[in-house]
Design a protein around this motif. Sequence first.
Motif, short mmCIF file in Angstrom:
data_model
loop_
_atom_site.label_atom_id
_atom_site.label_comp_id
_atom_site.label_asym_id
_atom_site.label_seq_id
_atom_site.Cartn_x
_atom_site.Cartn_y
_atom_site.Cartn_z
N ARG A 66 0.83 -1.21 0.00
CA ARG A 66 0.00 0.00 0.00
C ARG A 66 0.86 1.25 0.00
N ARG A 67 1.90 1.25 0.80
CA ARG A 67 2.79 2.41 0.85
C ARG A 67 3.53 2.60 -0.47
N ARG A 112 2.42 1.90 -3.44
CA ARG A 112 1.50 2.52 -4.40
C ARG A 112 1.33 4.00 -4.14
N VAL A 113 1.42 4.40 -2.87
CA VAL A 113 1.32 5.83 -2.55
C VAL A 113 2.58 6.57 -2.96
N PRO A 122 3.00 5.75 -7.64
CA PRO A 122 1.79 5.21 -8.27
C PRO A 122 2.05 4.61 -9.65
#
Length: 247
Positions: free
Chosen positions: A237-238, A240-241, A244
């Motif tokens: 998740r991190r 992708r942040v 991106p």
Amino acid sequence: HRRLVGLSGGGGAAAAQGGGGGTPVAPGVPNSWELAKFAVPTLGIWLSSPILSLVDSAVVGRFCSASDLAALSPGTVACDSSAYVFMFLAIATTNLYATSLAKGDKKRASAVVSQSLFLALVCGSLLAVTIFTASPAFLSSFTGSSSGAVLGGAVSYATIRAWGCPAVLLTMVAQAACFGEKNAVTPLQAVWLAAAVNLCGDLLLVPVLGMGLAGAAVATVAAQYTGLAYMLVHVARRQRVLDPSGG
């Protein structure tokens, strides 16, 4: 009168900036409570491997023979202590990742985590192969060649635990990345999740299915990969942040 008012106002501003005449606090410096909130979970995280081994010891000592319990100690030393040789991966990851975030270079921060995870996978695989091949000779120095039952149990336990070496180092790097972003809660959650899985697995495999020492080792490996999965979800998740585009 105006001069006195000006001096009074200036003194009030100085007192406000200096904390009422006390020692000035530099902006961005954490206080004792903030340090404690970060340090206490971090202590629990670095005790993750000993916690899993302690659960094994409690269950094996309760439901297995004395020779199995004697074999557990050198087996855990071979697996837990060897992982600390690669502590440099965690230290370097925290340093480089935090530096990249401080500079605002999110793409570089994402690359640091990806490269560190790859190195952890390689080192963990090499460590597993080393334990597979060298554990008999290494463990005989602890148990003595005449203690055949203890040596055999220790080698069996260490050989099964070796399958978890990649998970141990990958989790170590993922935890280090969390430290770099001042997040000590997520790694601690992973530790308690792994401990719960290990306890449930031990209670199922050791006394119920009668797998003994091997069952304790299997439960520990399963717990390590469960904790790794929890950490990798957060890291993904991190990532992708931070990047991106995935580049």
